[in-house]
Scaffold this motif. Sequence first.
Motif, PDB file in Angstrom:
ATOM      1  N   ALA A   8       0.812  -1.221   0.000  1.00 14.44           N
ATOM      2  CA  ALA A   8       0.000   0.000   0.000  1.00 14.44           C
ATOM      3  C   ALA A   8       0.847   1.273   0.000  1.00 14.44           C
ATOM      4  O   ALA A   8       1.909   1.303   0.625  1.00 14.44           O
ATOM      5  CB  ALA A   8      -0.896  -0.006   1.233  1.00 14.44           C
ATOM      6  N   PRO A   9       0.344   2.310  -0.675  1.00 11.99           N
ATOM      7  CA  PRO A   9       1.003   3.617  -0.567  1.00 11.99           C
ATOM      8  C   PRO A   9       0.885   4.120   0.865  1.00 11.99           C
ATOM      9  O   PRO A   9      -0.203   4.074   1.439  1.00 11.99           O
ATOM     10  CB  PRO A   9       0.188   4.507  -1.518  1.00 11.99           C
ATOM     11  CG  PRO A   9      -1.130   3.827  -1.677  1.00 11.99           C
ATOM     12  CD  PRO A   9      -0.872   2.358  -1.486  1.00 11.99           C
ATOM     13  N   VAL A  11       2.295   7.428   3.223  1.00 11.30           N
ATOM     14  CA  VAL A  11       3.085   8.649   3.371  1.00 11.30           C
ATOM     15  C   VAL A  11       4.117   8.466   4.479  1.00 11.30           C
ATOM     16  O   VAL A  11       3.810   7.890   5.528  1.00 11.30           O
ATOM     17  CB  VAL A  11       2.157   9.856   3.678  1.00 11.30           C
ATOM     18  CG1 VAL A  11       2.945  11.041   4.190  1.00 11.30           C
ATOM     19  CG2 VAL A  11       1.367  10.242   2.441  1.00 11.30           C
ATOM     20  N   GLU A  34       4.544   6.880  -2.116  1.00 20.38           N
ATOM     21  CA  GLU A  34       3.664   7.588  -1.204  1.00 20.38           C
ATOM     22  C   GLU A  34       2.690   8.390  -2.061  1.00 20.38           C
ATOM     23  O   GLU A  34       2.944   8.622  -3.243  1.00 20.38           O
ATOM     24  CB  GLU A  34       4.463   8.593  -0.364  1.00 20.38           C
ATOM     25  CG  GLU A  34       5.661   8.032   0.340  1.00 20.38           C
ATOM     26  CD  GLU A  34       6.545   9.144   0.901  1.00 20.38           C
ATOM     27  OE1 GLU A  34       6.209   9.688   1.961  1.00 20.38           O
ATOM     28  OE2 GLU A  34       7.583   9.466   0.287  1.00 20.38           O
ATOM     29  N   MET A  35       1.609   8.876  -1.468  1.00 19.44           N
ATOM     30  CA  MET A  35       0.739   9.796  -2.205  1.00 19.44           C
ATOM     31  C   MET A  35       1.517  11.089  -2.492  1.00 19.44           C
ATOM     32  O   MET A  35       2.125  11.661  -1.595  1.00 19.44           O
ATOM     33  CB  MET A  35      -0.483  10.144  -1.352  1.00 19.44           C
ATOM     34  CG  MET A  35      -1.349  11.217  -1.969  1.00 19.44           C
ATOM     35  SD  MET A  35      -2.673  11.713  -0.849  1.00 19.44           S
ATOM     36  CE  MET A  35      -1.811  12.844   0.223  1.00 19.44           C
ATOM     37  N   GLN A  62       1.299   7.039  -7.084  1.00 15.69           N
ATOM     38  CA  GLN A  62      -0.019   7.490  -6.618  1.00 15.69           C
ATOM     39  C   GLN A  62      -0.051   9.008  -6.529  1.00 15.69           C
ATOM     40  O   GLN A  62       0.776   9.617  -5.849  1.00 15.69           O
ATOM     41  CB  GLN A  62      -0.377   6.925  -5.243  1.00 15.69           C
ATOM     42  CG  GLN A  62      -1.824   7.323  -4.903  1.00 15.69           C
ATOM     43  CD  GLN A  62      -2.261   6.985  -3.495  1.00 15.69           C
ATOM     44  OE1 GLN A  62      -1.677   7.440  -2.528  1.00 15.69           O
ATOM     45  NE2 GLN A  62      -3.305   6.188  -3.387  1.00 15.69           N
ATOM     46  N   ASN A  89      -5.641   8.821  -5.839  1.00 13.07           N
ATOM     47  CA  ASN A  89      -6.060   8.618  -4.454  1.00 13.07           C
ATOM     48  C   ASN A  89      -7.451   9.218  -4.227  1.00 13.07           C
ATOM     49  O   ASN A  89      -7.624  10.426  -4.294  1.00 13.07           O
ATOM     50  CB  ASN A  89      -5.034   9.280  -3.525  1.00 13.07           C
ATOM     51  CG  ASN A  89      -5.387   9.098  -2.052  1.00 13.07           C
ATOM     52  OD1 ASN A  89      -6.551   9.037  -1.686  1.00 13.07           O
ATOM     53  ND2 ASN A  89      -4.366   9.022  -1.220  1.00 13.07           N
ATOM     54  N   HIS A 175     -10.278  -0.006  -0.150  1.00  8.85           N
ATOM     55  CA  HIS A 175     -10.062  -0.122   1.297  1.00  8.85           C
ATOM     56  C   HIS A 175     -11.443  -0.364   1.895  1.00  8.85           C
ATOM     57  O   HIS A 175     -12.316   0.498   1.825  1.00  8.85           O
ATOM     58  CB  HIS A 175      -9.424   1.163   1.819  1.00  8.85           C
ATOM     59  CG  HIS A 175      -9.068   1.113   3.271  1.00  8.85           C
ATOM     60  ND1 HIS A 175      -8.358   2.106   3.896  1.00  8.85           N
ATOM     61  CD2 HIS A 175      -9.311   0.180   4.229  1.00  8.85           C
ATOM     62  CE1 HIS A 175      -8.178   1.795   5.174  1.00  8.85           C
ATOM     63  NE2 HIS A 175      -8.757   0.634   5.397  1.00  8.85           N
ATOM     64  N   ASN A 215      -8.259  -4.252   0.213  1.00  2.76           N
ATOM     65  CA  ASN A 215      -7.285  -3.694   1.150  1.00  2.76           C
ATOM     66  C   ASN A 215      -7.958  -3.426   2.500  1.00  2.76           C
ATOM     67  O   ASN A 215      -9.143  -3.156   2.562  1.00  2.76           O
ATOM     68  CB  ASN A 215      -6.728  -2.374   0.562  1.00  2.76           C
ATOM     69  CG  ASN A 215      -5.921  -1.560   1.575  1.00  2.76           C
ATOM     70  OD1 ASN A 215      -6.277  -0.429   1.920  1.00  2.76           O
ATOM     71  ND2 ASN A 215      -4.847  -2.128   2.068  1.00  2.76           N
ATOM     72  N   GLY A 216      -7.149  -3.519   3.546  1.00  3.72           N
ATOM     73  CA  GLY A 216      -7.618  -3.155   4.879  1.00  3.72           C
ATOM     74  C   GLY A 216      -7.500  -4.291   5.876  1.00  3.72           C
ATOM     75  O   GLY A 216      -8.202  -5.298   5.761  1.00  3.72           O
ATOM     76  N   GLY A 217      -6.564  -4.154   6.832  1.00  2.00           N
ATOM     77  CA  GLY A 217      -6.481  -5.096   7.952  1.00  2.00           C
ATOM     78  C   GLY A 217      -5.990  -6.491   7.609  1.00  2.00           C
ATOM     79  O   GLY A 217      -6.176  -7.417   8.405  1.00  2.00           O
ATOM     80  N   MET A 235      -3.984  -5.967  -1.274  1.00  2.20           N
ATOM     81  CA  MET A 235      -2.995  -4.939  -0.918  1.00  2.20           C
ATOM     82  C   MET A 235      -2.769  -4.958   0.590  1.00  2.20           C
ATOM     83  O   MET A 235      -3.719  -4.949   1.360  1.00  2.20           O
ATOM     84  CB  MET A 235      -3.497  -3.568  -1.346  1.00  2.20           C
ATOM     85  CG  MET A 235      -2.676  -2.407  -0.825  1.00  2.20           C
ATOM     86  SD  MET A 235      -3.343  -0.805  -1.330  1.00  2.20           S
ATOM     87  CE  MET A 235      -2.534  -0.551  -2.902  1.00  2.20           C
ATOM     88  N   LEU A 236      -1.489  -4.996   0.994  1.00  2.29           N
ATOM     89  CA  LEU A 236      -1.150  -4.939   2.421  1.00  2.29           C
ATOM     90  C   LEU A 236      -0.310  -3.694   2.695  1.00  2.29           C
ATOM     91  O   LEU A 236       0.600  -3.387   1.921  1.00  2.29           O
ATOM     92  CB  LEU A 236      -0.326  -6.155   2.855  1.00  2.29           C
ATOM     93  CG  LEU A 236      -1.029  -7.488   3.054  1.00  2.29           C
ATOM     94  CD1 LEU A 236      -1.224  -8.185   1.720  1.00  2.29           C
ATOM     95  CD2 LEU A 236      -0.236  -8.381   3.995  1.00  2.29           C
ATOM     96  N   GLY A 237      -0.600  -3.036   3.802  1.00  2.00           N
ATOM     97  CA  GLY A 237       0.163  -1.855   4.166  1.00  2.00           C
ATOM     98  C   GLY A 237       0.933  -2.045   5.448  1.00  2.00           C
ATOM     99  O   GLY A 237       2.101  -2.442   5.457  1.00  2.00           O
TER     100      GLY A 237
HETATM  101  C1  LIG Z   1       1.427   5.784   7.734  1.00  2.00           C
HETATM  102  C2  LIG Z   1       0.381   5.570   6.687  1.00  2.00           C
HETATM  103  C3  LIG Z   1       0.344   6.396   5.581  1.00  2.00           C
HETATM  104  C4  LIG Z   1      -0.609   6.192   4.570  1.00  2.00           C
HETATM  105  N1  LIG Z   1      -0.557   6.960   3.439  1.00  2.00           N
HETATM  106  C5  LIG Z   1      -1.393   6.672   2.404  1.00  2.00           C
HETATM  107  C6  LIG Z   1      -1.233   7.303   1.140  1.00  2.00           C
HETATM  108  O1  LIG Z   1      -0.315   8.092   0.929  1.00  2.00           O
HETATM  109  N2  LIG Z   1      -2.114   6.987   0.152  1.00  2.00           N
HETATM  110  C7  LIG Z   1      -3.117   6.083   0.346  1.00  2.00           C
HETATM  111  O2  LIG Z   1      -3.892   5.826  -0.589  1.00  2.00           O
HETATM  112  N3  LIG Z   1      -3.267   5.444   1.516  1.00  2.00           N
HETATM  113  C8  LIG Z   1      -2.414   5.706   2.523  1.00  2.00           C
HETATM  114  N4  LIG Z   1      -2.507   4.986   3.678  1.00  2.00           N
HETATM  115  C9  LIG Z   1      -3.527   3.919   3.774  1.00  2.00           C
HETATM  116  C10 LIG Z   1      -2.938   2.598   3.277  1.00  2.00           C
HETATM  117  O3  LIG Z   1      -2.595   2.681   1.917  1.00  2.00           O
HETATM  118  C11 LIG Z   1      -3.953   1.451   3.473  1.00  2.00           C
HETATM  119  O4  LIG Z   1      -5.103   1.739   2.716  1.00  2.00           O
HETATM  120  C12 LIG Z   1      -4.366   1.292   4.935  1.00  2.00           C
HETATM  121  O5  LIG Z   1      -3.242   1.338   5.788  1.00  2.00           O
HETATM  122  C13 LIG Z   1      -5.121  -0.021   5.138  1.00  2.00           C
HETATM  123  O6  LIG Z   1      -4.318  -1.123   4.780  1.00  2.00           O
HETATM  124  P1  LIG Z   1      -3.548  -2.007   5.913  1.00  2.00           P
HETATM  125  O7  LIG Z   1      -4.586  -2.386   6.938  1.00  2.00           O
HETATM  126  O8  LIG Z   1      -3.015  -3.191   5.178  1.00  2.00           O
HETATM  127  O9  LIG Z   1      -2.491  -1.144   6.510  1.00  2.00           O
HETATM  128  C14 LIG Z   1      -1.563   5.161   4.695  1.00  2.00           C
HETATM  129  C15 LIG Z   1      -1.515   4.323   5.804  1.00  2.00           C
HETATM  130  C16 LIG Z   1      -0.548   4.507   6.794  1.00  2.00           C
HETATM  131  C17 LIG Z   1      -0.494   3.559   7.963  1.00  2.00           C
END
Ligand SMILES: Cc1cc2nc3c(=O)[nH]c(=O)nc-3n(C[C@H](O)[C@H](O)[C@H](O)COP(=O)(O)O)c2cc1C
Length: 326
Positions: A8-9, A11, A34-35, A62, A89, A175, A215-217, A235-237
């Motif tokens: 995942a993107p 920042v 990052e975005m 992104q 985004n 998400h 995506n999400g969790g 997608m994993l973040g």
């Molecule tokens: C520190 C941080 C920064 C993030 N920045 C962005 C971003 O720049 N663009 C975006 O689309 N989502 C951003 N997200 C959201 C993630 O891309 C993702 O959708 C969200 O964390 C859920 O996925 P996860 O549960 O796997 O982490 C950010 C998340 C975190 C934790």
Amino acid sequence: MENKISIAPMVDRTDRNFRNFVRMINKDVLLYTEMITAQAILNGDLDYILGFDEVEHPIVLQIAATNPKEAYQAVKIAERYAYDEINLNVGCPSDRVSGNMMGAYLMAFPKEVANIVKAMKDATNKPISIKHRIGIDGKNVLPDTFEQTLLDKYEDMMNFIHITEKAGVNKYIIHARIAILAGLDPKQNRSIPPLRYDEVYRVKKENPNLHIEINGGIKTIEEIDEHLKYVDSVMLGREIYDNPMILTEFGKYYGSEGEINITRKEIIEKMIHYVENMEKKNLRPHLFLMHTHGLFHNVRGSKAWKRAINETNANSGTLRKLLKEM
Ligand SMILES: Cc1cc2nc3c(=O)[nH]c(=O)nc-3n(C[C@H](O)[C@H](O)[C@H](O)COP(=O)(O)O)c2cc1C
């Protein structure tokens, strides 16, 4: 081979240094920048903002944009860099972003998003994807002229998808929770609204022509496998950032059975090489090392590793010493 997993993107996380770290472990997963706002691209130091290394492919840029004109200009400029895909985004709930009519706020304006996408497509032949939420609660943020500010039903999301699809989008990264635009900060917006995976599955079921990424969790291989029964990719973040060794378990999604055989020792050897190159260019190793704190996630040595690499003056010598002690 179609990409099944993306990072995942994020920042302040998925910058060039972190993406290079991911590549030391896994060469296949789809990476995101990052975005980057269109305004930053229009006004910034381009190589610093947009530059990346060959090894980072496949990589998606992104962007966040408020209107078609700036989106066109930003994508046109980004054409100088060889990104594999451009993503818009429409999921970020941050005040700073929605105050500027960007991110998740735009889910209430699907026609405007379609116009932004058309402008992006005029500027590039690369695929354009959208990352968004399953819905938004725009109370106290959306203009009073809106009949209702809660757009959290499946039908609301499908309205958004159908309108933007006509502008030429074929891939949606969803998400699976709504964004609450007022009252929650971005961090709370990543945990408090409940996950609604079923609605993402339903989008794929009813629109098999679209590429749908969930995506999400998501945290484990078992969870990934379960999602892949219903959608095209995952997608994993945060899990990747906190526990990067999970990347060694992704081999099976890229044609090699089982695991990617790389040990922490081998990764640290690659890190030493990378940090030495930074030192030659007078770049601060800390900017890279701070992204590697999860390398020993949940195993012995984790605390000592974090302590050592979090020192702001940690360098290649620190890594050599840690390697010797292992
Ligand atoms: C520190 C941080 C920064 C993030 N920045 C962005 C971003 O720049 N663009 C975006 O689309 N989502 C951003 N997200 C959201 C993630 O891309 C993702 O959708 C969200 O964390 C859920 O996925 P996860 O549960 O796997 O982490 C950010 C998340 C975190 C934790």
